[in-house]
Design a protein around this motif. Sequence first.
Motif, PDB file in Angstrom:
ATOM      1  N   PHE A 149       0.948  -1.149   0.104  1.00  0.00           N
ATOM      2  CA  PHE A 149      -0.056   0.045  -0.030  1.00  0.00           C
ATOM      3  C   PHE A 149       0.939   1.214   0.136  1.00  0.00           C
ATOM      4  CE2 PHE A 149      -3.623  -2.841   0.546  1.00  0.00           C
ATOM      5  CZ  PHE A 149      -4.546  -2.020   0.550  1.00  0.00           C
ATOM      6  N   GLN A 150       2.013   1.220   0.863  1.00  0.00           N
ATOM      7  CA  GLN A 150       2.928   2.400   1.003  1.00  0.00           C
ATOM      8  C   GLN A 150       3.556   2.771  -0.463  1.00  0.00           C
ATOM      9  OE1 GLN A 150       5.186   1.235   4.481  1.00  0.00           O
ATOM     10  NE2 GLN A 150       3.647   2.386   5.739  1.00  0.00           N
ATOM     11  N   ALA A 151       3.878   1.903  -0.986  1.00  0.00           N
ATOM     12  CA  ALA A 151       4.563   1.791  -2.385  1.00  0.00           C
ATOM     13  C   ALA A 151       3.697   2.536  -3.452  1.00  0.00           C
ATOM     14  CB  ALA A 151       5.140   0.182  -3.081  1.00  0.00           C
ATOM     15  N   ALA A 152       2.469   2.179  -3.295  1.00  0.00           N
ATOM     16  CA  ALA A 152       1.317   2.844  -4.206  1.00  0.00           C
ATOM     17  C   ALA A 152       1.012   4.271  -3.856  1.00  0.00           C
ATOM     18  CB  ALA A 152       0.381   1.890  -4.438  1.00  0.00           C
ATOM     19  N   ALA A 153       1.538   4.768  -2.644  1.00  0.00           N
ATOM     20  CA  ALA A 153       0.846   5.950  -1.982  1.00  0.00           C
ATOM     21  C   ALA A 153      -0.177   5.953  -1.271  1.00  0.00           C
ATOM     22  CB  ALA A 153       1.096   7.014  -2.872  1.00  0.00           C
ATOM     23  N   ASN A 154      -0.669   4.738  -0.925  1.00  0.00           N
ATOM     24  CA  ASN A 154      -1.952   4.356  -0.180  1.00  0.00           C
ATOM     25  C   ASN A 154      -1.711   4.028   1.271  1.00  0.00           C
ATOM     26  OD1 ASN A 154      -4.419   4.387  -2.116  1.00  0.00           O
ATOM     27  ND2 ASN A 154      -2.635   3.426  -3.260  1.00  0.00           N
ATOM     28  N   ASN A 155      -2.707   4.478   2.102  1.00  0.00           N
ATOM     29  CA  ASN A 155      -2.725   4.237   3.461  1.00  0.00           C
ATOM     30  C   ASN A 155      -2.955   2.906   3.850  1.00  0.00           C
ATOM     31  OD1 ASN A 155      -1.866   6.917   4.234  1.00  0.00           O
ATOM     32  ND2 ASN A 155      -3.971   7.541   4.070  1.00  0.00           N
ATOM     33  N   PHE A 156      -2.666   2.132   4.809  1.00  0.00           N
ATOM     34  CA  PHE A 156      -3.004   1.080   5.447  1.00  0.00           C
ATOM     35  C   PHE A 156      -2.711   0.923   6.844  1.00  0.00           C
ATOM     36  CE2 PHE A 156      -2.538  -3.531   6.599  1.00  0.00           C
ATOM     37  CZ  PHE A 156      -3.464  -4.117   5.741  1.00  0.00           C
ATOM     38  N   PRO A 157      -3.697   0.604   7.707  1.00  0.00           N
ATOM     39  CA  PRO A 157      -3.417   0.747   9.144  1.00  0.00           C
ATOM     40  C   PRO A 157      -2.473  -0.105   9.552  1.00  0.00           C
ATOM     41  CG  PRO A 157      -5.542  -0.142   8.566  1.00  0.00           C
ATOM     42  CD  PRO A 157      -5.128   0.333   7.136  1.00  0.00           C
ATOM     43  N   ALA A 158      -1.823   0.316  10.627  1.00  0.00           N
ATOM     44  CA  ALA A 158      -0.786  -0.634  11.063  1.00  0.00           C
ATOM     45  C   ALA A 158      -1.361  -1.680  11.952  1.00  0.00           C
ATOM     46  CB  ALA A 158       0.106   0.254  12.126  1.00  0.00           C
ATOM     47  N   ALA A 159      -1.121  -2.892  12.115  1.00  0.00           N
ATOM     48  CA  ALA A 159      -1.710  -4.068  12.459  1.00  0.00           C
ATOM     49  C   ALA A 159      -1.737  -3.921  13.961  1.00  0.00           C
ATOM     50  CB  ALA A 159      -1.255  -5.100  12.077  1.00  0.00           C
ATOM     51  N   VAL A 160      -3.008  -3.919  14.549  1.00  0.00           N
ATOM     52  CA  VAL A 160      -2.898  -3.914  15.900  1.00  0.00           C
ATOM     53  C   VAL A 160      -2.607  -5.423  16.584  1.00  0.00           C
ATOM     54  CG1 VAL A 160      -4.545  -3.789  17.994  1.00  0.00           C
ATOM     55  CG2 VAL A 160      -4.814  -2.124  15.904  1.00  0.00           C
ATOM     56  N   PRO A 161      -1.676  -5.486  17.302  1.00  0.00           N
ATOM     57  CA  PRO A 161      -1.420  -7.033  17.993  1.00  0.00           C
ATOM     58  C   PRO A 161      -2.602  -7.627  18.550  1.00  0.00           C
ATOM     59  CG  PRO A 161       0.485  -5.597  18.558  1.00  0.00           C
ATOM     60  CD  PRO A 161      -0.882  -4.536  17.848  1.00  0.00           C
ATOM     61  N   ALA A 162      -2.943  -8.949  18.045  1.00  0.00           N
ATOM     62  CA  ALA A 162      -4.019  -9.477  18.735  1.00  0.00           C
ATOM     63  C   ALA A 162      -3.522 -10.933  19.107  1.00  0.00           C
ATOM     64  CB  ALA A 162      -5.262  -9.441  17.788  1.00  0.00           C
ATOM     65  N   PRO A 163      -3.376 -11.210  20.421  1.00  0.00           N
ATOM     66  CA  PRO A 163      -2.601 -12.629  20.654  1.00  0.00           C
ATOM     67  C   PRO A 163      -3.673 -13.645  20.694  1.00  0.00           C
ATOM     68  CG  PRO A 163      -2.716 -11.211  22.621  1.00  0.00           C
ATOM     69  CD  PRO A 163      -2.919 -10.334  21.544  1.00  0.00           C
ATOM     70  N   GLU A 164      -5.026 -13.280  20.423  1.00  0.00           N
ATOM     71  CA  GLU A 164      -6.006 -14.118  20.180  1.00  0.00           C
ATOM     72  C   GLU A 164      -6.015 -14.967  18.813  1.00  0.00           C
ATOM     73  OE1 GLU A 164      -7.232 -10.979  22.823  1.00  0.00           O
ATOM     74  OE2 GLU A 164      -6.387 -10.968  20.880  1.00  0.00           O
ATOM     75  N   PHE A 165      -5.357 -14.258  18.020  1.00  0.00           N
ATOM     76  CA  PHE A 165      -4.868 -14.845  16.658  1.00  0.00           C
ATOM     77  C   PHE A 165      -3.823 -15.863  16.543  1.00  0.00           C
ATOM     78  CE2 PHE A 165      -7.362 -11.313  15.187  1.00  0.00           C
ATOM     79  CZ  PHE A 165      -8.465 -11.917  14.870  1.00  0.00           C
ATOM     80  N   ASN A 166      -2.953 -15.932  17.550  1.00  0.00           N
ATOM     81  CA  ASN A 166      -1.837 -16.711  17.698  1.00  0.00           C
ATOM     82  C   ASN A 166      -2.330 -18.253  17.705  1.00  0.00           C
ATOM     83  OD1 ASN A 166      -0.361 -14.607  17.995  1.00  0.00           O
ATOM     84  ND2 ASN A 166       0.268 -14.894  20.111  1.00  0.00           N
ATOM     85  N   GLU A 167      -1.491 -19.091  17.113  1.00  0.00           N
ATOM     86  CA  GLU A 167      -1.557 -20.470  17.016  1.00  0.00           C
ATOM     87  C   GLU A 167      -1.411 -21.107  18.373  1.00  0.00           C
ATOM     88  OE1 GLU A 167       1.150 -22.246  14.244  1.00  0.00           O
ATOM     89  OE2 GLU A 167       0.312 -21.010  12.683  1.00  0.00           O
TER      90      GLU A 167
END
Length: 92
Positions: free
Chosen positions: A66-84
């Motif tokens: 997204f950044q390479a195309a000059a578009n915004n992408f929200p930073a990933a919020v850490p969510a340990p619930e998604f951990n294996e």
Amino acid sequence: MSTLYLIRHGQASFGSANYDRLSEMGGQQMRLLGEYWLKWGIKIDASYAGTLDRQQKSAQCVCESFQAAANNFPAAVPAPEFNEYETRHLLS
């Protein structure tokens, strides 16, 4: 109407000393996902990722597209619930 995308991390480094690393191919997979979303004009309002290295790096690779195309992408919020989690005890 909102859309929820559930994305598994890119290919990990199977067979290496540190499996919790995104392989080169895994990084490319995630960058291609970002390019696909950009091509189709998909806007991402929020992103969440597990706290494992391969999960965080996957989100970062999409963000880089997204950044390479000059578009915004929200930073990933850490969510340990998604951990294996360990499942061997479930098979006993």
